[in-house]
Design a protein around this motif. Structure first.
Motif, short mmCIF file in Angstrom:
data_model
loop_
_atom_site.label_atom_id
_atom_site.label_comp_id
_atom_site.label_asym_id
_atom_site.label_seq_id
_atom_site.Cartn_x
_atom_site.Cartn_y
_atom_site.Cartn_z
N ALA A 187 27.01 38.61 30.43
CA ALA A 187 26.24 37.93 31.47
C ALA A 187 26.83 36.55 31.75
O ALA A 187 26.93 36.12 32.91
N MET A 188 27.25 35.86 30.70
CA MET A 188 27.85 34.53 30.87
C MET A 188 29.15 34.62 31.67
O MET A 188 29.40 33.82 32.56
N ARG A 189 29.99 35.62 31.35
CA ARG A 189 31.23 35.81 32.10
C ARG A 189 30.91 36.11 33.58
O ARG A 189 31.57 35.59 34.48
N HIS A 190 29.90 36.94 33.78
CA HIS A 190 29.52 37.31 35.14
C HIS A 190 29.00 36.09 35.91
O HIS A 190 29.36 35.88 37.08
N LEU A 191 28.17 35.29 35.27
CA LEU A 191 27.64 34.09 35.93
C LEU A 191 28.76 33.10 36.23
O LEU A 191 28.75 32.44 37.28
N THR A 192 29.73 33.01 35.34
CA THR A 192 30.88 32.13 35.58
C THR A 192 31.66 32.60 36.81
O THR A 192 32.06 31.79 37.65
N ALA A 193 31.84 33.91 36.91
CA ALA A 193 32.53 34.46 38.09
C ALA A 193 31.74 34.20 39.36
O ALA A 193 32.31 33.85 40.41
N LEU A 194 30.41 34.34 39.28
CA LEU A 194 29.58 34.05 40.45
C LEU A 194 29.70 32.59 40.85
O LEU A 194 29.74 32.25 42.05
N GLY A 195 29.77 31.71 39.85
CA GLY A 195 29.95 30.28 40.15
C GLY A 195 31.24 30.05 40.90
O GLY A 195 31.29 29.24 41.85
N GLY A 196 32.30 30.76 40.50
CA GLY A 196 33.58 30.66 41.23
C GLY A 196 33.44 31.14 42.66
O GLY A 196 33.98 30.52 43.58
N ASN A 197 32.71 32.24 42.86
CA ASN A 197 32.49 32.74 44.22
C ASN A 197 31.74 31.72 45.06
O ASN A 197 32.07 31.49 46.23
N PHE A 198 30.71 31.11 44.48
CA PHE A 198 29.94 30.09 45.20
C PHE A 198 30.83 28.91 45.57
O PHE A 198 30.72 28.36 46.67
N ASN A 199 31.72 28.51 44.65
CA ASN A 199 32.63 27.40 44.94
C ASN A 199 33.56 27.73 46.10
O ASN A 199 33.84 26.89 46.95
N GLN A 200 34.06 28.98 46.14
CA GLN A 200 34.93 29.38 47.25
C GLN A 200 34.18 29.35 48.58
O GLN A 200 34.71 28.87 49.59
#
Length: 187
Positions: free
Chosen positions: A106-119
Motif C-alpha cells: 500500500a505504501m509503494r502504491h501511495l508513493t506511485a499515486l503521489g508521483g502521478n499527482f505531481n505529474q
C-alpha cells in the motif's frame, strides 16, 4: 529480500553501529528508509535495544501454554511472545506478516499515486502559465478520480485492520481483567 527481513537486517546493522549511509548502500535502499526504521526502533543502549526486565511467576501449565504458542510460531521466544501480548493489551498495533506485506505494498502504491499527482500538478502549472487557467484534460480528471477511489479503498482496508487489532486488544484486555478478578476472588 522481503520487507520484514530487510527491516530486521537494517535494525541488526544499526545495533552493530553501522552508519545509515553504509547500510543503505549495502542493502540497496534509500538512506531515508534506514533513518525511518532507525527512528521507529526506540532507544539504543550500547549495541542493543533499551529493554527493561520484568519478572513474573507463572505455573507450569501457563509456561507450557507459552511454550506451545512459541512452537506454533506466534512469536520467536517466550520473551517476544510476552512483549507481543503486552503490546496487544496496551493497545499498540502489532501487524501480522500478511498485514506487513499489505501495508508495504500500500505504501509503494501511495508513493506511485503521489508521483502521478505531481505529474498532473506540473502539467496544470504549465497550463496556468500559458493560458492563465488550469485546464485539466479528461484523462487527467479520470486519473485523479481513479486515484481517489484507490486511496479510499486503502483507507477502508487499513481502517478495518486497525479496528480488528483494537477488538483483539480489547478482548485480551477483557480476558486478563476477568482472570485477575477471578484470582482476587480465589485469594
Amino acid at each position: 529480500m522481503k520487507p520484514l527481513e530487510r527491516r530486521n537486517r537494517i535494525r541488526t546493522l544499526l545495533s552493530q553501529g553501522h552508519s545509515a549511509a553504509k547500510i543503505a548502500q549495502q542493502l540497496g535502499v534509500a538512506p531515508s528508509t534506514v533513518y525511518r526504521i532507525k527512528s521507529g526502533q526506540g532507544a539504543i543502549l550500547g549495541d542493543r535495544a533499551a529493554y527493561v526486565t520484568v519478572g513474573a511467576k507463572v505455573t507450569t501449565h501457563e509456561k507450557a501454554g507459552l511454550d506451545r504458542l512459541v512452537r506454533e510460531n506466534v512469536a520467536s521466544s517466550r520473551a517476544a511472545l510476552l512483549r507481543k501480548m503486552t503490546r496487544a493489551v496496551g493497545g499498540f498495533y502489532d501487524s501480522s506478516p500478511a498485514e506487513e506485506q499489505f501495508l508495504a505494498e500500500a505504501m509503494r502504491h501511495l508513493t506511485a499515486l503521489g508521483g502521478n499527482f505531481n505529474q498532473i500538478a506540473a502539467a496544470l502549472s504549465v497550463s496556468v502559465k500559458k493560458t492563465g487557467t488550469a485546464n485539466p484534460s479528461p484523462e487527467q480528471i479520470e486519473r485523479i478520480r481513479q486515484a481517489n477511489d484507490e486511496v479510499e479503498n486503502l483507507k477502508k482496508v487499513v481502517g478495518a485492520m486497525l479496528r480488528n487489532m483494537q477488538v483483539k486488544a480489547a478482548t485480551l484486555h477483557g480476558r486478563l481483567s476477568a482472570d485477575e478478578a477471578g484470582d482476587t476472588l480465589d485469594e
